[in-house]
Design an enzyme around this catalytic site. Structure first.
Site, PDB file in Angstrom:
ATOM      1  N   HIS A 243       0.795  -1.230   0.000  1.00  0.00           N
ATOM      2  CA  HIS A 243       0.000   0.000   0.000  1.00  0.00           C
ATOM      3  C   HIS A 243       0.834   1.291   0.000  1.00  0.00           C
ATOM      4  CE1 HIS A 243      -3.425  -2.570   1.083  1.00  0.00           C
ATOM      5  NE2 HIS A 243      -2.668  -3.087   2.038  1.00  0.00           N
TER       6      HIS A 243
HETATM    7  C1  BDR Z   1      -3.077   0.739   5.270  1.00  0.00           C
HETATM    8  O1  BDR Z   1      -3.320   0.234   6.573  1.00  0.00           O
HETATM    9  C2  BDR Z   1      -2.117  -0.182   7.167  1.00  0.00           C
HETATM   10  O2  BDR Z   1      -2.274  -1.442   7.713  1.00  0.00           O
HETATM   11  C3  BDR Z   1      -1.051  -0.119   6.102  1.00  0.00           C
HETATM   12  O3  BDR Z   1       0.181   0.308   6.670  1.00  0.00           O
HETATM   13  C4  BDR Z   1      -1.577   0.888   5.117  1.00  0.00           C
HETATM   14  O4  BDR Z   1      -1.215   2.210   5.468  1.00  0.00           O
HETATM   15  C5  BDR Z   1      -3.726  -0.180   4.260  1.00  0.00           C
HETATM   16  O5  BDR Z   1      -5.096  -0.248   4.481  1.00  0.00           O
END
Ligand code: BDR
Ligand code: CA
Length: 313
Positions: A243
Site C-alpha cells: 500500500h
Molecule cells: C493501510 O493500513 C495499514 O495497515 C497499512 O500500513 C496501510 O497504510 C492499508 O489499508
C-alpha cells in the site's frame, strides 16, 4: 529538477517502512524535512520506534523524527497487530534504535514547517490515520493554503474496504480526522485500495529485491514475507498488496498512476459503513471535486522503481 520537500506522517507497518526506504533512496528528487509518527497499525510507542529503526537501516540517523497523536481525534484506538505483528515491524530482527525523537510535538512540527517554508513548497505524505494532520488543521487552519499537496494512502471505492466491507484501515481508524482533511481545501491525491490491490508482492517481484543482496534489501524482503502472509490467506493471491509506497512512487513517477478529480466524502455516522470513502467517480452528486483519486497503476513499473531505488540504499 528541484527537490521536492516532504514530511512523511506514518504508522510503521512494514509497508510504511518500504515507503520510507523509497523516499530515503531518492535524495535527488526528495528532501525529507521530517517524519512524524502517529498511532495506527500499532500504538505510538511502537510506531515512533519503528520510524527510527527504518531511518537507521537507511543510514539516516540524522533524520528529524517527531511523535504525534497517541489516539484518534475522537474514537478509541484501533490497531492491526493481526496484520503487522506485535511490534508493527515483525519479520526481521533489528537492533533497537539509538537515534533520538525530537522534543517538539509532531503537530507543531507540521504547523511550524508549513508556516516557515515558502507557501506551496511542502508536500505532506500520509501513510496512516490522518490524526496528526487533522489536529494541525484544527490548531492552525491557515496551513491548508500553504500545503503544496497532500498525497495519502487511504480509502477505497470499487474495491471496497479491508477492515470492514466498506472501510479501509487508515480512514476507519480516524474517520473524523479524514473528514477534516478532505474538507480543508488542501490539494489531495488519494491512493486507495483500488490501486494498492494491484500491487501484489509476487514471488518473482520479491526475488528481484532479494537478488540485490544488500542488507536493506534483505530486511525489506523479510518484512514483506511477514506482512503478506495475512493477505495471501485472505485474498488467495500470489503475494499481498503493497500500500504505502504508492505515495512516494507517485512523487517520483506520477505517470505510473492514473485517476481523476472527484468529490470524496467520509462517512462518520453510520455504524455499518463508518470510515467509508464515498467517491463520486461518476460525478453524479454535483459536489465539487476535492481530491485526485487514483484508480490504476503500472504494477511492473512500480516494482521496477522500488527495486531500482532500494538498490541504492
Ligand atoms: C493501510 O493500513 C495499514 O495497515 C497499512 O500500513 C496501510 O497504510 C492499508 O489499508
Ligand atoms: Ca501505514
Amino acid at each position: 529538477m528541484q527537490r521536492r520537500k516532504i514530511i512523511i506522517d506514518t504508522d510503521p507497518g512494514q509497508d510504511d517502512a518500504a515507503a520510507i526506504m523509497l523516499a530515503f533512496a531518492s535524495p535527488e528528487e526528495l528532501e525529507v524535512l521530517g517524519l512524524s509518527a502517529v498511532a495506527g497499525n500499532v500504538p505510538l510507542s511502537y510506531t515512533s520506534r519503528n520510524v527510527r529503526i527504518v531511518c537507521e537501516l537507511c543510514g539516516r540517523p540524522d533524520a528529524p523524527v517527531y511523535e504525534g497523536a497517541q489516539k484518534p481525534t475522537v474514537r478509541p484506538p484501533v490497531t492491526a497487530e493481526h496484520v503487522h505483528g506485535r511490534t508493527g515491524l515483525d519479520g526481521a530482527e533489528l537492533p533497537e534504535p539509538t537515534m533520538p525523537v525530537r522534543d517538539q510535538h509532531a503537530v507543531d512540527f507540521i504547523i511550524e514547517t508549513l508556516r516557515s517554508e515558502p507557501a506551496g513548497t511542502v508536500t505532506l505524505c500520509t501513510l496512516g490515520p490522518l490524526t496528526n494532520v487533522a489536529l494541525a488543521l484544527q490548531k492552525a487552519p491557515d496551513i491548508a493554503g500553504r500545503v503544496k499537496e497532500l498525497v495519502m494512502m487511504g480509502g477505497g471505492f470499487f474495491e471496497g474496504g479491508n477492515i470492514t466491507p466498506a472501510a479501509e484501515f487508515n480512514i476507519f481508524v480516524d474517520p473524523e480526522a479524514a473528514k477534516t482533511v478532505f474538507s480543508s481545501g488542501m490539494p489531495i491525491v488519494m491512493m486507495p485500495l483500488d490501486v494498492t490491490h494491484q500491487l501484489l508482492t509476487t514471488k518473482a517481484r520479491v526475488e528481484k529485491i532479494a537478488a540485490l543482496g544488500t542488507r536493506p534489501a534483505q530486511v525489506l524482503v523479510d518484512w514483506l514475507a511477514f506482512f503478506e502472509r495475512f493477505d495471501v490467506e485472505k485474498y488467495g493471491s500470489d503475494g499481498g498488496p503493497l500500500h504505502d509506497p504508492t505515495v512516494i512512487a507517485y512523487l517520483l513517477k506520477p505517470e505510473l498512476f492514473s485517476g481523476r478529480d472527484c468529490n470524496v466524502e467520509i462517512e462518520t455516522q453510520s455504524e455499518l459503513t463508518v470510515g467509508m470513502t464515498v467517491v463520486d467517480w461518476w460525478r453524479v452528486s454535483g459536489r465539487e471535486p476535492n481530491a485526485k483519486v487514483m484508480r490504476d497503476v503500472d504494477a511492473d513499473g512500480f516494482f521496477a522503481l522500488l527495486t531500482e531505488r532500494v538498490a541504492r540504499l
